[in-house]
Design a protein around this motif. Sequence first.
Motif, mmCIF file in Angstrom:
data_model
loop_
_atom_site.group_PDB
_atom_site.id
_atom_site.type_symbol
_atom_site.label_atom_id
_atom_site.label_comp_id
_atom_site.label_asym_id
_atom_site.label_seq_id
_atom_site.Cartn_x
_atom_site.Cartn_y
_atom_site.Cartn_z
ATOM 1 N N ASN A 101 -11.158 -45.484 -47.736
ATOM 2 C CA ASN A 101 -12.502 -45.285 -47.024
ATOM 3 C C ASN A 101 -13.210 -44.554 -48.458
ATOM 4 O O ASN A 101 -14.557 -44.875 -48.370
ATOM 5 N N LYS A 102 -12.539 -44.894 -49.248
ATOM 6 C CA LYS A 102 -12.978 -44.392 -50.664
ATOM 7 C C LYS A 102 -12.355 -45.198 -51.841
ATOM 8 O O LYS A 102 -11.299 -45.850 -51.906
ATOM 9 N N ASN A 103 -12.737 -45.168 -52.593
ATOM 10 C CA ASN A 103 -12.542 -45.607 -53.863
ATOM 11 C C ASN A 103 -11.224 -44.933 -54.954
ATOM 12 O O ASN A 103 -11.934 -43.970 -55.008
ATOM 13 N N TYR A 104 -10.724 -46.020 -55.821
ATOM 14 C CA TYR A 104 -9.907 -45.228 -56.839
ATOM 15 C C TYR A 104 -9.554 -45.760 -57.917
ATOM 16 O O TYR A 104 -9.664 -46.831 -58.265
ATOM 17 N N ILE A 105 -9.304 -44.723 -58.603
ATOM 18 C CA ILE A 105 -8.721 -45.516 -60.620
ATOM 19 C C ILE A 105 -7.992 -44.718 -60.219
ATOM 20 O O ILE A 105 -7.283 -43.133 -60.290
ATOM 21 N N PHE A 106 -6.747 -44.957 -60.692
ATOM 22 C CA PHE A 106 -4.737 -44.838 -60.920
ATOM 23 C C PHE A 106 -4.872 -44.900 -62.445
ATOM 24 O O PHE A 106 -5.174 -45.573 -63.331
ATOM 25 N N GLY A 107 -5.135 -43.820 -63.041
ATOM 26 C CA GLY A 107 -4.964 -43.413 -64.760
ATOM 27 C C GLY A 107 -2.915 -43.755 -65.037
ATOM 28 O O GLY A 107 -2.299 -43.387 -64.158
ATOM 29 N N PHE A 108 -2.058 -44.488 -64.844
ATOM 30 C CA PHE A 108 -1.147 -44.919 -65.595
ATOM 31 C C PHE A 108 -1.152 -44.419 -66.810
ATOM 32 O O PHE A 108 -0.940 -45.080 -67.590
#
Length: 335
Positions: A101-108
């Motif tokens: 239920n949350k949004n995420y930013i994956f820093g690759f």
Amino acid sequence: MKLEFAPLNVPLQRRLQTAATLQWVFSFLALAQCCLAAFVLLALSDWWTVALLYAGWLWLDWDTPTCGGRRSQWVRSWSVWDYFRDYFPLTLIKSVDLEPNKNYIFGFHPHGVLVAGAFGNFCTEASGFSRLFPGLRSHLLMLPFWFRVPLFRDYIMCGGLVSSCKASLSHLISRPAGGNVAVIVVGGAPEALEARPGALTLQVRNRKGFIKLALKHGAQLVPVFSFGENELFDQMENPTGSPLRKLQNRLQSIMGVAMPLFHARGVFQYSFGLMPYRKPIHTVVGKPISVVQTLSPSCEDIDCLHELYMQKLTELFEQHKLNYGLYEHQHLTFI
């Protein structure tokens, strides 16, 4: 240079893995040009009305890459990606469960030469992203330039690729119901010029745009490190200040894409070619950094979160490096 040819009795499974990876390399390096040429030839042929209809569709669909794209679960689940995964092999490792239920930013990190880990793990289901993170949809951000290429844009959107512009990222991480994962290769094109076996230098210190948007929309930040990403290709020596590096930097500033002069192995021989080495890639998804939404973040807010992000990325690397072929004395360098 003496050529080392592949034996004739290579098992069929390995040949299929090589074929799957070859089409991926072709897609990355030449498919866009082929699609553009095909569209031009179609427009100049007796079938020009088809090209005209597609051009109309393109005009109507122009904003789709900045509005979440158009994923195809069918394309993401093609069996060809299973062979692609097994070529290296490629593994996705989860540190903790992520709330859908949350949004995420994956820093690759790192970029590598052709971003194999980011593509295999987040644009296909070969490594089991949907199984490991149920309820989440991954979107890999790519330079806007590629979404202007006819036909090619429709293909890459099927894997979940979207434009890397600010509007596109904001659209993903502002979804009220959550469930979106925006995967950003933080180092971008310049970092590809540093990609070679043993390299642990990351372009992070001046990359703060994704931090600002994470604060603005309250998206959770997740550091991701792909062990083995830089081991897939060798690259011509291009130290900072060298004529080659100056030329590459110039081309990158004009075109927006990096032009690393890389090589590895071939299809039927192991001495030279554009096929990646068969080196394992272990992509570790770290623990999320809780971000409190700040509609108008100050420079101090951004700097504090950025420092915390680099700290958590370092901790992730140090925690796992011994498990994936690195040594105690090896550490990340941020520039």
